[in-house]
Design an enzyme around this catalytic site. Sequence first.
Site, PDB file in Angstrom:
ATOM      1  N   CYS A 165       0.118  12.530  -4.859  1.00 16.68           N
ATOM      2  CA  CYS A 165      -0.997  13.450  -4.631  1.00 16.68           C
ATOM      3  C   CYS A 165      -1.874  13.625  -5.865  1.00 16.68           C
ATOM      4  O   CYS A 165      -3.100  13.527  -5.790  1.00 16.68           O
ATOM      5  CB  CYS A 165      -0.501  14.798  -4.114  1.00 16.68           C
TER       6      CYS A 165
ATOM      7  N   HIS B 219       1.518  20.604  -4.773  1.00 22.46           N
ATOM      8  CA  HIS B 219       0.648  19.619  -4.123  1.00 22.46           C
ATOM      9  C   HIS B 219      -0.809  19.872  -4.496  1.00 22.46           C
ATOM     10  O   HIS B 219      -1.211  21.003  -4.786  1.00 22.46           O
ATOM     11  CB  HIS B 219       0.816  19.707  -2.603  1.00 22.46           C
TER      12      HIS B 219
ATOM     13  N   HIS C 211      -6.198  13.758   1.130  1.00 24.83           N
ATOM     14  CA  HIS C 211      -5.055  13.835   0.210  1.00 24.83           C
ATOM     15  C   HIS C 211      -4.032  12.752   0.509  1.00 24.83           C
ATOM     16  O   HIS C 211      -4.057  12.101   1.548  1.00 24.83           O
ATOM     17  CB  HIS C 211      -4.399  15.225   0.296  1.00 24.83           C
TER      18      HIS C 211
END
Length: 301
Positions: free
Chosen positions: A207, A260, A272
């Site tokens: 991420c 995240h 993402h």
Amino acid sequence: MDKKTYYVCVAVATVWTSYDSSREIDDNAISFPVKLDKWLEQLTYTRRLELCEKNLVQTQLLLGEEVYVTEMKGKWAKIVIPSQFSSKDERGYPGWIPFHQLISQAEYFPLNKPTAVVSAAIATLHLAEEALQISYQTHLPLLKEDKEWLEVQTPVGSGRIKRQDAVVIEDRNRKVKGTGDMIIAAGEQFLNLPYLWGGMSAWGYDCSGFAYATHKANGYLIPRDATDQARQGKEVGLDSIQPGDLLFFAYEKGEGSIHHVGIYYGKGKMLHSPKTGKTVELIELKGTLYEEELCAARRYY
């Protein structure tokens, strides 16, 4: 030992948590040259997940990137990466790499000289006796150019890449930088790319690696990890987010530790790279766990 400068001499070098982190199944990732396709093909979901859950991998490096070697243990080098900012070490992101994936070459990367930057997801680098697949955002000093080819300097000799697969920037400090929409556009080409823990190349991003690469493509060098990314840049109110802003998510419905990061796409959507077993995706935030966990936003453009 005192730190000494080296350069990555493989297409993508995986940086391991320790000198003994790699498994037998990872041999294609620690070889010279690396065989990334073979490595990733062999990794089942479980073996991919172990990279994260057993804390085996830290990050990755691209061909030509600079590292400082601070210690040796057998055939392994302990390094820090000055281009990947990290709270783990003020000198740069730390980890271990097979020493044969590094080369010492003074003046390899001259400052303020034109640079060829790979803009295709994966480009072919034609060397004297072989062809090598290299990743998006590989930066190589430009030697000369014509209408079809860019001749570049690499740690393993001069080579050529197709002009259509790269852009030329006049200096490494890029005065003209991208917009939020351009950060999104940089990421859209990787839709459906499988997630890879520690990934920093077009063979797979995690991420924060995805956020790092899309920003780097637009002239912004941001920290490597999500927790550090959330501490820098310009703070943005969650009611004022714009396309290209980074969105951060924390456990305990946004009250716990950050785990995240994604890129705000606009109209309530996020681009993402989610987690092992999934691919880069564009999703609606509304009604998802991410909506509950959203805790902060930062702007770097």
